[in-house]
Design an enzyme around this catalytic site. Structure first.
Site, PDB file in Angstrom:
ATOM      1  N   HIS A 198       0.816  -1.230   0.000  1.00  0.00           N
ATOM      2  CA  HIS A 198       0.000   0.000   0.000  1.00  0.00           C
ATOM      3  C   HIS A 198       0.846   1.275   0.000  1.00  0.00           C
ATOM      4  O   HIS A 198       0.311   2.366  -0.201  1.00  0.00           O
ATOM      5  CB  HIS A 198      -0.977   0.000   1.185  1.00  0.00           C
ATOM      6  N   CYS A 323       1.061   6.256  12.671  1.00  0.00           N
ATOM      7  CA  CYS A 323       0.854   5.545  13.934  1.00  0.00           C
ATOM      8  C   CYS A 323       0.880   6.474  15.133  1.00  0.00           C
ATOM      9  O   CYS A 323       0.368   6.161  16.181  1.00  0.00           O
ATOM     10  CB  CYS A 323       1.931   4.486  14.123  1.00  0.00           C
TER      11      CYS A 323
HETATM   12  N1  PLP Z   1       8.285   0.427   8.426  1.00  0.00           N
HETATM   13  C1  PLP Z   1       8.163   1.672   7.941  1.00  0.00           C
HETATM   14  C2  PLP Z   1       9.398   2.467   7.684  1.00  0.00           C
HETATM   15  C3  PLP Z   1       6.909   2.205   7.670  1.00  0.00           C
HETATM   16  O1  PLP Z   1       6.801   3.447   7.174  1.00  0.00           O
HETATM   17  C4  PLP Z   1       5.765   1.421   7.930  1.00  0.00           C
HETATM   18  C5  PLP Z   1       4.418   1.998   7.712  1.00  0.00           C
HETATM   19  O2  PLP Z   1       4.185   3.159   7.947  1.00  0.00           O
HETATM   20  C6  PLP Z   1       5.942   0.118   8.414  1.00  0.00           C
HETATM   21  C7  PLP Z   1       7.208  -0.341   8.656  1.00  0.00           C
HETATM   22  C8  PLP Z   1       4.777  -0.774   8.675  1.00  0.00           C
HETATM   23  O3  PLP Z   1       4.051  -1.004   7.503  1.00  0.00           O
HETATM   24  P1  PLP Z   1       2.615  -1.735   7.596  1.00  0.00           P
HETATM   25  O4  PLP Z   1       1.796  -0.938   8.568  1.00  0.00           O
HETATM   26  O5  PLP Z   1       2.087  -1.677   6.221  1.00  0.00           O
HETATM   27  O6  PLP Z   1       2.888  -3.108   8.086  1.00  0.00           O
END
Ligand code: PLP
Length: 372
Positions: A198, A323
């Site tokens: 995504h 987040c």
């Molecule tokens: N790592 C990084 C650097 C991210 O930007 C994100 C999502 O914002 C994630 C991990 C986690 O991705 P997901 O929520 O699609 O598992």
């Protein structure tokens, strides 16, 4: 809506949607079944695996489809601590919660030490410190992100890989923000890497784990032994088709898209600093992804308030990572990189669908919003 939150997620491209709809319309079998509908679904998955592996110069056997990058990261961390009995993890204070929160949780279950590598005010990892720490803890797992999701600051992947190889350490690189942005030769890079579709105009709920062939980690989720036992659960065939198509488009177009985004970046930074001369960039001015611009402003409102006002005026931005939004607090990364008490910081993350005309409108809206 002017959408400047492409590091949080991106809209589905029409080509990706079409490919997914075609798979939805024609393939319903369970890829583990031996009858024809099952075999047809299996072919879709294995063709996607081959194509994606080709884009990153790895073998299909090194690629495992999962629900997200978070799952891929959790799989590696859990197995390295549980099965490879790693006792030292070398990481930074700038990692995504998919790394940092999982490590906190795992400390309640396994005995291991976390060592934080130093970084400078731009978020560049101190490679000398990394070298020293890996020499002190040669069988460690190094966990560092390729590009910071809040600032865009890039890690020199090859140099870090060489340091890890020299010390005999394993290297998990969170490549979520860089996959599809430029060519990454995973074969010459980390031992583990991750992707969430995504982030590159693919569907939500699907991603992959890259695991170098000669490393034997075990699954996080047990059950029907899908993904060559690495990830049980019937495969998300529609999501996998979408991810394959999104990666194909991203890898084909990335040079053109980067040029377009770099020019918008310059316009955005110039425009914002002419509205607020004290505005400053948080993160690396040079070694950065072109699409992420994190700026601190000395304003008399909270970051959340500014985001809400911009939202009411048709602009979507974020305070840091998706987040940490809604907490009205500076993120750990913002604190670590010295965003001051009298400043708020906003992340503008651009994407391939943003235009120059939109940027002019945005700057007008921004000027009016802070003048209120
Ligand atoms: N790592 C990084 C650097 C991210 O930007 C994100 C999502 O914002 C994630 C991990 C986690 O991705 P997901 O929520 O699609 O598992």
């Amino acid at each position: 809506m002017i959408y400047y939150d492409n590091a949080a997620t991106t809209p589905l491209l029409p080509e990706v949607r079409d490919a997914m709809i075609d798979t939805i319309d024609h393939y319903y079998g369970n890829p583990s079944s031996i009858h024809r509908p099952g075999r047809e679904a299996r072919v879709i998955i294995e063709e996607a695996r081959k194509q994606i592996a080709h884009q990153f110069n790895i073998t299909p056997a090194e690629l495992f489809f999962m629900s997200s990058a978070t799952e891929a990261i959790a799989t590696v961390l859990n197995s390295c601590l549980r099965d490879l009995t790693i006792k030292n993890i070398i990481t930074s204070k700038l990692e995504h919660p998919a790394v940092s929160r999982n490590l906190d949780l795992l400390q309640k279950v396994h005995h291991f030490n976390i060592h934080y590598v130093a970084h400078d005010a731009y978020g560049h990892i101190n490679l000398e410190d990394l070298e020293q720490q890996t020499m002190q803890h040669p069988e460690a797992l190094v966990v560092l992100m390729h590009a910071n999701n809040e600032t865009g600051t890039l890690l020199p992947l090859k140099k870090v890989k060489n340091i890890c190889t020299h010390a005999g350490a394993l290297f998990l690189c969170d490549t979520v923000q860089t996959i599809g942005k430029f060519f990454i030769n995973l074969d010459e890079g980390p031992d583990f890497a991750t992707c969430s579709a995504h982030k590159i105009y693919g569907p939500k709920g699907v991603g992959f784990l890259y695991k170098r062939n000669n490393i034997d980690i075990k699954p996080l989720i047990e059950g029907g032994k899908q993904e060559r036992t690495m990830r049980s659960g019937t495969e998300n065939i529609y999501g996998i088709t979408g991810m394959k198509t999104a990666i194909e488009i991203a890898c084909k177009d990335n040079e053109t898209v980067n040029k377009q985004i770099s020019s918008l970046r310059t316009g955005l930074i110039d425009g914002l600093t002419s509205i607020i001369p004290e505005a400053r960039i948080i993160g690396s001015p040079q070694h950065t992804l072109s699409n992420i611009i994190n700026m601190a402003f000395p304003l008399d409102i909270t970051g959340d308030m500014l985001q809400q006002r911009l939202d009411m005026n048709g602009v979507a931005v974020s305070g840091g990572s998706a987040c940490s939004s809604g907490t009205n607090e500076k993120s750990d990364v913002a604190k670590a990189l010295g965003v001051r008490d009298n400043e708020i910081n906003i992340r503008f993350s651009l994407g391939r669908l943003n235009t120059a005309e939109e940027l002019d409108r945005f700057l007008e809206i921004f000027a009016k919003t802070i003048a209120k």
